[in-house]
Enzyme design. Structure first.
Site, PDB file in Angstrom:
ATOM      1  N   GLY A 165     -76.573 -64.469  85.318  1.00 13.94           N
ATOM      2  CA  GLY A 165     -77.820 -64.571  86.055  1.00 13.94           C
ATOM      3  C   GLY A 165     -77.942 -63.427  87.054  1.00 13.94           C
ATOM      4  O   GLY A 165     -76.965 -62.757  87.397  1.00 13.94           O
ATOM      5  N   CYS A 166     -79.167 -63.212  87.542  1.00 16.41           N
ATOM      6  CA  CYS A 166     -79.410 -62.079  88.436  1.00 16.41           C
ATOM      7  C   CYS A 166     -78.821 -62.308  89.829  1.00 16.41           C
ATOM      8  O   CYS A 166     -78.098 -61.445  90.347  1.00 16.41           O
ATOM      9  CB  CYS A 166     -80.905 -61.794  88.513  1.00 16.41           C
ATOM     10  SG  CYS A 166     -81.945 -63.248  88.803  1.00 16.41           S
TER      11      CYS A 166
END
Length: 344
Positions: free
Chosen positions: A147-148
């Site tokens: 995920g970012c």
């Protein structure tokens, strides 16, 4: 040329993947899929692709059939069955969603409301943070792209955790993201009048990236790590900045910590440690696959403050996925990713 397919090509991440891959020197984008735009040229959806590609959106099965590497840029719960078809057909699958990021099915169900549909497949996947798992990625055909938010936090803390320098139960992660992180679908929070000229946290104490962050940090520390993670939405299109607060186990020297980070990441092409006194900024990573990290102490010198920033669409999504592909295929890790941020 290696043939590439993108499933979910008309979302923001899928479109960013296509933009970057069209300039990659060693691959050919051969097929795209989109449930909402089947039969339409991608340039009808995003005009930036006009006269750059004539690819037409088709079914996911066609993409798997035609391609050697399949990127799944889909909401959680939709990638497992596609990954199974890809792996069964000796293809490489890089999942951009959350389906393979958590090792525990119970945690996945708690945070995402679904069970694994292909539980046997999860033992074959590798968490695709290259700076952590590069050797495992080289041998793997199924990648869980991080995920970012987790990418900024994990890269920001890894040298401290690997060297057992901080306490594990008092880490605060205060993160801010541009609105593209919410995806292409309109929500009230990302509607322009609601987001413009304001700044606020969301999903306070209950964001789905929390278990991913804690699991990966615990792997780094070889011990249980607990974090307080609070995301905020910035009135900008792209970029993430995480300010991370952690307590050292012993008295620290910032110059020594800085040298530790420089040494730790010296062979990593996309992690940049700023000189002491400088502060990481979204501006300097925008439109790149870079992570910039700056290091600080509070005025009492009893708390380390790490500032870590990336472009959420590139190092936080599409660029990191291409980095993983390059590693698996034995390409130069930077192929297609030699990107420089605009000066202004």
């Amino acid at each position: 040329m290696v043939k590439i397919g993108i499933i979910g090509a008309t979302g923001y991440v899928g479109a960013e993947l296509l933009r970057l891959l069209l300039s990659h020197p060693k691959v050919e984008v051969a097929a795209l899929s989109s449930v909402s735009f089947v039969g339409q040229e991608i340039s009808n959806v995003y005009k930036n692709f006009l006269n750059k590609t004539d690819l037409i959106c088709e079914s996911a099965d066609e993409v798997v059939k035609k391609c050697d590497v399949i990127f799944t840029a889909l909401p959680h719960g939709l990638s497992e069955d596609i990954a199974k078809k890809a792996i069964d057909n000796k293809k490489i699958c890089i999942d951009m969603g959350a389906d393979f990021r958590l090792s525990s099915e119970d945690e996945y169900e708690e945070w995402y409301g679904k069970k694994f549909t292909q539980p046997a497949l999860h033992s074959k996947s590798v968490y695709g943070l290259p700076e952590l798992n590069k050797e495992k990625i080289k041998q793997c055909s199924l990648i869980a792209n991080p995920g970012c938010f987790p990418t900024t936090i994990e890269l920001g803390l890894m040298p401290l955790l690997k060297n057992s320098l901080i306490k594990l139960d008092n880490i605060i992660c205060d993160s801010k993201s541009g609105t593209t992180g919410a995806g292409r679908g309109l929500t009230i929070n990302t509607h322009f009048p609601e987001e413009n000229e304001t700044f606020a946290p969301y999903k306070v104490g209950a964001h789905r990236h929390t278990p991913e962050i804690e699991e990966t940090l615990s792997t780094m520390a070889n011990d249980k790590v607990n974090v307080t993670f609070t995301p905020h939405l910035l009135p900008i299109n792209r970029g993430i900045l995480s300010t991370i607060y952690c307590s050292p186990k012993n008295k620290v020297n910032l110059e020594e910590i800085h040298k530790l980070y420089l040494d730790f990441y010296k062979d990593e092409p996309f992690v940049n440690i700023l000189p002491l006194g400088e502060i990481a900024s979204i501006k300097n990573v925008r439109l790149t696959n870079d992570c910039f990290i700056s290091l600080h102490l509070n005025h009492r010198q009893d708390q380390i403050i790490v500032v870590s920033t990336i472009d959420n669409m590139i190092k936080g999504a599409a660029g990191q996925a291409i980095q993983n592909m390059n590693i698996i295929l034995g390409f130069n890790e930077t192929d297609g990713l030699n990107l420089i941020a605009p000066a202004f």
